[in-house]
Design a protein around this motif. Structure first.
Motif, PDB file in Angstrom:
ATOM      1  N   ASN A 265     -13.003 -26.477 -24.306  1.00  0.00           N
ATOM      2  CA  ASN A 265     -12.018 -25.402 -24.172  1.00  0.00           C
ATOM      3  C   ASN A 265     -11.190 -25.346 -25.456  1.00  0.00           C
ATOM      4  OD1 ASN A 265      -8.775 -25.227 -22.766  1.00  0.00           O
ATOM      5  ND2 ASN A 265     -10.120 -23.478 -23.023  1.00  0.00           N
TER       6      ASN A 265
ATOM      7  N   GLY B 151     -10.371 -26.808 -18.106  1.00  0.00           N
ATOM      8  CA  GLY B 151      -9.848 -27.375 -19.344  1.00  0.00           C
ATOM      9  C   GLY B 151      -8.354 -27.579 -19.198  1.00  0.00           C
ATOM     10  N   MET B 152      -7.897 -28.811 -19.369  1.00  0.00           N
ATOM     11  CA  MET B 152      -6.462 -29.109 -19.238  1.00  0.00           C
ATOM     12  C   MET B 152      -6.022 -29.981 -20.403  1.00  0.00           C
ATOM     13  SD  MET B 152      -5.962 -29.969 -15.209  1.00  0.00           S
ATOM     14  CE  MET B 152      -7.404 -31.032 -15.142  1.00  0.00           C
ATOM     15  N   SER B 153      -5.088 -29.445 -21.202  1.00  0.00           N
ATOM     16  CA  SER B 153      -4.567 -30.211 -22.322  1.00  0.00           C
ATOM     17  C   SER B 153      -4.080 -31.561 -21.834  1.00  0.00           C
ATOM     18  CB  SER B 153      -3.412 -29.450 -22.985  1.00  0.00           C
ATOM     19  OG  SER B 153      -3.921 -28.322 -23.649  1.00  0.00           O
TER      20      SER B 153
ATOM     21  N   ALA C  76      -2.213 -20.531 -10.600  1.00  0.00           N
ATOM     22  CA  ALA C  76      -2.709 -21.561 -11.527  1.00  0.00           C
ATOM     23  C   ALA C  76      -1.611 -22.396 -12.166  1.00  0.00           C
ATOM     24  CB  ALA C  76      -3.533 -20.891 -12.632  1.00  0.00           C
ATOM     25  N   GLY C  77      -1.944 -23.661 -12.417  1.00  0.00           N
ATOM     26  CA  GLY C  77      -1.115 -24.503 -13.260  1.00  0.00           C
ATOM     27  C   GLY C  77      -1.337 -24.125 -14.713  1.00  0.00           C
TER      28      GLY C  77
ATOM     29  N   SER D 128      -1.922 -25.471  -5.999  1.00  0.00           N
ATOM     30  CA  SER D 128      -2.929 -26.289  -5.325  1.00  0.00           C
ATOM     31  C   SER D 128      -2.524 -27.758  -5.263  1.00  0.00           C
ATOM     32  CB  SER D 128      -4.273 -26.159  -6.052  1.00  0.00           C
ATOM     33  OG  SER D 128      -4.144 -26.601  -7.396  1.00  0.00           O
TER      34      SER D 128
ATOM     35  N   GLY E  37      -8.393 -27.358 -11.587  1.00  0.00           N
ATOM     36  CA  GLY E  37      -7.551 -27.996 -12.586  1.00  0.00           C
ATOM     37  C   GLY E  37      -6.741 -29.125 -11.977  1.00  0.00           C
ATOM     38  N   THR E  38      -5.650 -28.756 -11.318  1.00  0.00           N
ATOM     39  CA  THR E  38      -4.747 -29.740 -10.721  1.00  0.00           C
ATOM     40  C   THR E  38      -5.502 -30.779  -9.896  1.00  0.00           C
ATOM     41  OG1 THR E  38      -3.030 -28.064 -10.693  1.00  0.00           O
ATOM     42  CG2 THR E  38      -2.717 -29.951  -9.239  1.00  0.00           C
TER      43      THR E  38
ATOM     44  N   SER F 255     -10.185 -19.084 -11.268  1.00  0.00           N
ATOM     45  CA  SER F 255      -9.294 -20.203 -11.611  1.00  0.00           C
ATOM     46  C   SER F 255      -7.893 -19.995 -11.061  1.00  0.00           C
ATOM     47  CB  SER F 255      -9.228 -20.328 -13.139  1.00  0.00           C
ATOM     48  OG  SER F 255      -8.655 -21.546 -13.511  1.00  0.00           O
ATOM     49  N   GLY F 256      -7.394 -21.045 -10.383  1.00  0.00           N
ATOM     50  CA  GLY F 256      -6.020 -21.003  -9.882  1.00  0.00           C
ATOM     51  C   GLY F 256      -5.976 -21.091  -8.378  1.00  0.00           C
ATOM     52  N   GLY F 257      -5.614 -22.265  -7.876  1.00  0.00           N
ATOM     53  CA  GLY F 257      -5.418 -22.418  -6.430  1.00  0.00           C
ATOM     54  C   GLY F 257      -6.545 -23.121  -5.701  1.00  0.00           C
TER      55      GLY F 257
HETATM   56  C1  LIG Z   1      -1.894 -29.817 -16.992  1.00  0.00           C
HETATM   57  C2  LIG Z   1      -2.614 -28.535 -17.284  1.00  0.00           C
HETATM   58  C3  LIG Z   1      -3.000 -28.263 -18.592  1.00  0.00           C
HETATM   59  C4  LIG Z   1      -3.724 -27.093 -18.873  1.00  0.00           C
HETATM   60  N1  LIG Z   1      -4.155 -26.867 -20.154  1.00  0.00           N
HETATM   61  C5  LIG Z   1      -4.938 -25.796 -20.425  1.00  0.00           C
HETATM   62  C6  LIG Z   1      -5.510 -25.624 -21.711  1.00  0.00           C
HETATM   63  O1  LIG Z   1      -5.331 -26.449 -22.628  1.00  0.00           O
HETATM   64  N2  LIG Z   1      -6.280 -24.511 -21.927  1.00  0.00           N
HETATM   65  C7  LIG Z   1      -6.523 -23.591 -20.933  1.00  0.00           C
HETATM   66  O2  LIG Z   1      -7.225 -22.598 -21.176  1.00  0.00           O
HETATM   67  N3  LIG Z   1      -5.975 -23.734 -19.696  1.00  0.00           N
HETATM   68  C8  LIG Z   1      -5.222 -24.823 -19.420  1.00  0.00           C
HETATM   69  N4  LIG Z   1      -4.733 -25.004 -18.149  1.00  0.00           N
HETATM   70  C9  LIG Z   1      -5.114 -24.065 -17.071  1.00  0.00           C
HETATM   71  C10 LIG Z   1      -6.388 -24.540 -16.355  1.00  0.00           C
HETATM   72  O3  LIG Z   1      -7.497 -24.408 -17.226  1.00  0.00           O
HETATM   73  C11 LIG Z   1      -6.655 -23.771 -15.047  1.00  0.00           C
HETATM   74  O4  LIG Z   1      -6.650 -22.385 -15.289  1.00  0.00           O
HETATM   75  C12 LIG Z   1      -5.655 -24.094 -13.947  1.00  0.00           C
HETATM   76  O5  LIG Z   1      -5.436 -25.489 -13.873  1.00  0.00           O
HETATM   77  C13 LIG Z   1      -6.164 -23.590 -12.602  1.00  0.00           C
HETATM   78  O6  LIG Z   1      -5.238 -23.771 -11.590  1.00  0.00           O
HETATM   79  P1  LIG Z   1      -5.217 -25.068 -10.620  1.00  0.00           P
HETATM   80  O7  LIG Z   1      -4.451 -26.079 -11.390  1.00  0.00           O
HETATM   81  O8  LIG Z   1      -4.564 -24.622  -9.381  1.00  0.00           O
HETATM   82  O9  LIG Z   1      -6.623 -25.512 -10.391  1.00  0.00           O
HETATM   83  C14 LIG Z   1      -3.998 -26.165 -17.840  1.00  0.00           C
HETATM   84  C15 LIG Z   1      -3.594 -26.460 -16.535  1.00  0.00           C
HETATM   85  C16 LIG Z   1      -2.920 -27.616 -16.246  1.00  0.00           C
HETATM   86  C17 LIG Z   1      -2.545 -27.914 -14.816  1.00  0.00           C
END
Ligand SMILES: Cc1cc2nc3c(=O)[nH]c(=O)nc-3n(C[C@H](O)[C@H](O)[C@H](O)COP(=O)(O)O)c2cc1C
Length: 318
Positions: free
Chosen positions: A72, A21-23, A144-145, A286, A197-198, A174-176
């Motif tokens: 999410n 889930g990414m805003s 994580a982002g 990542s 995510g990324t 989650s993350g990486g």
């Molecule tokens: C641009 C962006 C927006 C995000 N927005 C949310 C969000 O709205 N809610 C949430 O629970 N996590 C959010 N996250 C975190 C991601 O759900 C996830 O944990 C994360 O991207 C994992 O790391 P990765 O980017 O290395 O894959 C966001 C991450 C990014 C990069």
């Protein structure tokens, strides 16, 4: 193609590949729909969406696939109760709840047949969520982002620690993670799926400006910064905004000065306006593993294929 794990069994999906889930990036129908159609878990990020837009995206995804998908939902957001009622009425297949405790809403969602996955970034919160009765966890580590854990424990260590602590509860790490090797690593740690995510920002379907997508492609593994300590810290691509925040932290600026500078920049500036110098261009480490823009469905299939190759190459006892 099917790869069966605790998470695919829980959610009824074919592949242990979740689009995080990414805003903004996944605050739309196109990205989650493409992922769901390919057999992964597509996730609509409700965070910045008006209720009407969220319901429209929800209905579009539901009309486009008979597979499960998730919303999410940050429980602290303004009007959260109203949005939760709407999701309950629509019997959302999977709710991925972040920020806030699950107890208040969980029983009614369970009655509606929803699987409740809770986002946690520490062992302590993981145990509390499990005690409250959630069906699974998203465990977010330091790479994580978005919002990494305040104490920055790495995904490698945190996922393993939570897997040891919560036994059979399904975990989405989650993350990486950016490819099939990452997925293999997540499953080896005891997770039942990896969250990407990324990696999914670099898809045509992601709802962000093209300059932001290009910035992800250009970034190396050391191309992100964590800024905003004590203010809701974020990991974001290095730019003029992060340089200013880092300088303030180095100079010992007081929290109110830092808060004003932190709040002056938003994710929306990067995502919608393409202001990648002054916006919060949130992304994980990542980003350094992401080199191409790929349609989301193709990406899901590619990660699964890579996973099978990686697992096949792992050394065996002789
Ligand atoms: C641009 C962006 C927006 C995000 N927005 C949310 C969000 O709205 N809610 C949430 O629970 N996590 C959010 N996250 C975190 C991601 O759900 C996830 O944990 C994360 O991207 C994992 O790391 P990765 O980017 O290395 O894959 C966001 C991450 C990014 C990069």
């Amino acid at each position: 193609m099917r790869i069966e794990t605790s998470v695919t069994r829980l959610l009824g999906i074919d592949l242990p590949i979740a689009q995080a889930g990414m805003s903004w990036a996944s605050s739309c129908a196109a990205l989650p729909l493409a992922v769901a159609q390919a057999g992964g878990l597509g996730v609509i990020a409700a965070g910045p969406m008006y209720p009407d837009d969220l319901m429209r995206a929800f209905d579009t995804v539901r009309a486009g696939t008979n597979r499960p998908f998730a919303v999410n939902m940050p429980l602290y957001r303004k009007g959260a109760d109203e949005v939760l009622e709407m999701l309950l009425a629509r019997r959302v297949p999977v709710l991925i709840a972040s920020q806030g405790g699950p107890k208040k809403h969980l029983p009614r969602f369970h009655d509606a047949g929803t699987k409740w996955i809770h986002v946690v970034a520490s062992e302590e919160h993981a145990k509390k969520a499990v005690e409250a009765g959630v069906d699974g966890l998203v465990v977010v580590g330091g790479e994580a982002g978005g919002h990494p854990p305040p104490d920055m424990v790495s995904t490698l260590v945190l996922v393993r620690a939570v897997a040891r602590a919560v036994g059979d509860v399904p975990i989405i790490a989650s993350g990486g993670f950016a490819d099939g090797a990452g997925l293999a690593a997540a499953l080896a740690l005891g997770a039942g799926a990896a969250n990407f995510g990324t990696r999914f920002i670099a898809t045509p379907e992601a709802n962000v400006h093209d300059t932001y997508k290009r910035m992800v492609l250009d970034a190396g593994v050391a191309g992100t910064r964590t800024v905003g300590r004590d203010l809701g810290m974020i990991r974001t691509l290095a730019n003029a905004f992060t340089a200013r925040l880092e300088e303030m932290e180095r100079a010992g600026a007081d929290i109110e000065t830092r808060r004003a500078a932190f709040a002056a920049s938003t994710l929306k500036m990067a995502a919608l306006d393409g202001d990648i110098a002054e916006g919060k261009a949130e992304a994980g480490q990542s980003a350094g593993l992401v080199n191409d823009i790929v349609p989301a469905g193709e990406l899901v299939r590619r990660i699964a294929t890579e996973y099978l190759e990686v697992v096949g190459r792992l050394p065996r006892l002789s």
